[in-house]
Motif scaffolding. Sequence first.
Motif, PDB file in Angstrom:
ATOM      1  N   GLN A 113       0.794  -1.234   0.000  1.00  0.00           N
ATOM      2  CA  GLN A 113       0.000   0.000   0.000  1.00  0.00           C
ATOM      3  C   GLN A 113       0.830   1.290   0.000  1.00  0.00           C
ATOM      4  O   GLN A 113       0.598   2.168  -0.862  1.00  0.00           O
ATOM      5  CB  GLN A 113      -0.975  -0.019   1.197  1.00  0.00           C
ATOM      6  N   PRO A 114       1.790   1.470   0.918  1.00  0.00           N
ATOM      7  CA  PRO A 114       2.523   2.751   0.909  1.00  0.00           C
ATOM      8  C   PRO A 114       3.289   3.003  -0.381  1.00  0.00           C
ATOM      9  O   PRO A 114       3.335   4.132  -0.885  1.00  0.00           O
ATOM     10  CB  PRO A 114       3.486   2.613   2.102  1.00  0.00           C
ATOM     11  N   ILE A 115       3.878   1.955  -0.944  1.00  0.00           N
ATOM     12  CA  ILE A 115       4.686   2.121  -2.154  1.00  0.00           C
ATOM     13  C   ILE A 115       3.807   2.352  -3.369  1.00  0.00           C
ATOM     14  O   ILE A 115       4.106   3.210  -4.213  1.00  0.00           O
ATOM     15  CB  ILE A 115       5.616   0.910  -2.335  1.00  0.00           C
ATOM     16  N   PHE A 116       2.700   1.615  -3.477  1.00  0.00           N
ATOM     17  CA  PHE A 116       1.769   1.852  -4.581  1.00  0.00           C
ATOM     18  C   PHE A 116       1.247   3.293  -4.539  1.00  0.00           C
ATOM     19  O   PHE A 116       1.218   3.990  -5.562  1.00  0.00           O
ATOM     20  CB  PHE A 116       0.590   0.873  -4.497  1.00  0.00           C
ATOM     21  N   ASP A 117       0.827   3.735  -3.353  1.00  0.00           N
ATOM     22  CA  ASP A 117       0.268   5.083  -3.224  1.00  0.00           C
ATOM     23  C   ASP A 117       1.311   6.147  -3.540  1.00  0.00           C
ATOM     24  O   ASP A 117       1.003   7.168  -4.172  1.00  0.00           O
ATOM     25  CB  ASP A 117      -0.273   5.293  -1.812  1.00  0.00           C
ATOM     26  N   ALA A 118       2.546   5.913  -3.124  1.00  0.00           N
ATOM     27  CA  ALA A 118       3.609   6.888  -3.375  1.00  0.00           C
ATOM     28  C   ALA A 118       3.889   7.009  -4.872  1.00  0.00           C
ATOM     29  O   ALA A 118       3.983   8.123  -5.414  1.00  0.00           O
ATOM     30  CB  ALA A 118       4.874   6.481  -2.628  1.00  0.00           C
ATOM     31  N   VAL A 119       4.028   5.886  -5.549  1.00  0.00           N
ATOM     32  CA  VAL A 119       4.311   5.915  -6.995  1.00  0.00           C
ATOM     33  C   VAL A 119       3.153   6.539  -7.761  1.00  0.00           C
ATOM     34  O   VAL A 119       3.353   7.353  -8.676  1.00  0.00           O
ATOM     35  CB  VAL A 119       4.609   4.493  -7.515  1.00  0.00           C
ATOM     36  N   GLU A 120       1.924   6.196  -7.379  1.00  0.00           N
ATOM     37  CA  GLU A 120       0.754   6.772  -8.055  1.00  0.00           C
ATOM     38  C   GLU A 120       0.688   8.279  -7.847  1.00  0.00           C
ATOM     39  O   GLU A 120       0.316   9.022  -8.766  1.00  0.00           O
ATOM     40  CB  GLU A 120      -0.513   6.090  -7.542  1.00  0.00           C
ATOM     41  N   ASP A 121       1.059   8.740  -6.686  1.00  0.00           N
ATOM     42  CA  ASP A 121       1.063  10.173  -6.412  1.00  0.00           C
ATOM     43  C   ASP A 121       2.136  10.893  -7.249  1.00  0.00           C
ATOM     44  O   ASP A 121       1.911  11.988  -7.768  1.00  0.00           O
ATOM     45  CB  ASP A 121       1.322  10.413  -4.921  1.00  0.00           C
ATOM     46  N   LEU A 122       3.298  10.250  -7.395  1.00  0.00           N
ATOM     47  CA  LEU A 122       4.395  10.860  -8.144  1.00  0.00           C
ATOM     48  C   LEU A 122       4.128  10.894  -9.649  1.00  0.00           C
ATOM     49  O   LEU A 122       4.727  11.695 -10.368  1.00  0.00           O
ATOM     50  CB  LEU A 122       5.691  10.098  -7.882  1.00  0.00           C
ATOM     51  N   THR A 123       3.264  10.027 -10.113  1.00  0.00           N
ATOM     52  CA  THR A 123       3.041   9.920 -11.555  1.00  0.00           C
ATOM     53  C   THR A 123       1.706  10.483 -12.021  1.00  0.00           C
ATOM     54  O   THR A 123       1.431  10.485 -13.221  1.00  0.00           O
ATOM     55  CB  THR A 123       3.120   8.443 -11.994  1.00  0.00           C
TER      56      THR A 123
END
Length: 244
Positions: A65-75
Amino acid sequence: MRIDILTLFPNMFSGVLGESILKKAQEKEKVSFQVINFRDYADNKHQNVDDYPYGGGAGMVLKPQPIFDAVEDLTKNSTAKPRVILLCPQGSKYTQKKAEELAKEEHLIFICGHYEGYDERIREHLVTEEISIGDFVLTGGELGAMVIVDSVVRLLPGVLGNEDSPILDSHSSGLLEHPHYTRPANFRGLEVPEVLLSGNHQLIEQWREKESFRRTYLRRPDLLEKYKLTEQQQKWLKEFETNE
């Protein structure tokens, strides 16, 4: 180029990104860096980013969850599709060729893990590729990300003072770089090869090519296994083998 780095230890990058070539590249606006603590994206009050592995076993595993959300936010507002790189000892071995490939991208995202590993869904559904900088295990992916970032940014046009520098580096040509000498010409009785003082640029280039080939033959013969030899290099190879 835009480079985003996801890590649990952002302070590890402050010295590396703020010195030498990487600092100059930012000043020249050739690259921008953003170091993000993906703990900030955890959806629980304790900001836990890892948990015990299903099925039991040693260590902790990073949650998706944290990594998916972080990447989605950055992209979410990215105009170019980023390369999302997972630093992992299971990844493909990093090479100069890969550095040259990554240097052509507009946006890179590095994920630096810790603990026992990543939830497999991160590997399968989020990242573009997994990269390892060698056949050994580090505490986390931060040092690997630093190595890759440094090797990529120096290849960007206009970053190095001499545009020929990255072309002449070891491994860029498939061979190791030739020896270098500088002043004085005689240091404690140790002299610079006479050809380098001759002013004959054709002879100097021939000497450098031969010494580059000799150094590769002596130190990294494995590099020659897939290297397409010229006629001259084949003659040098026979000479080296004869003189062993």
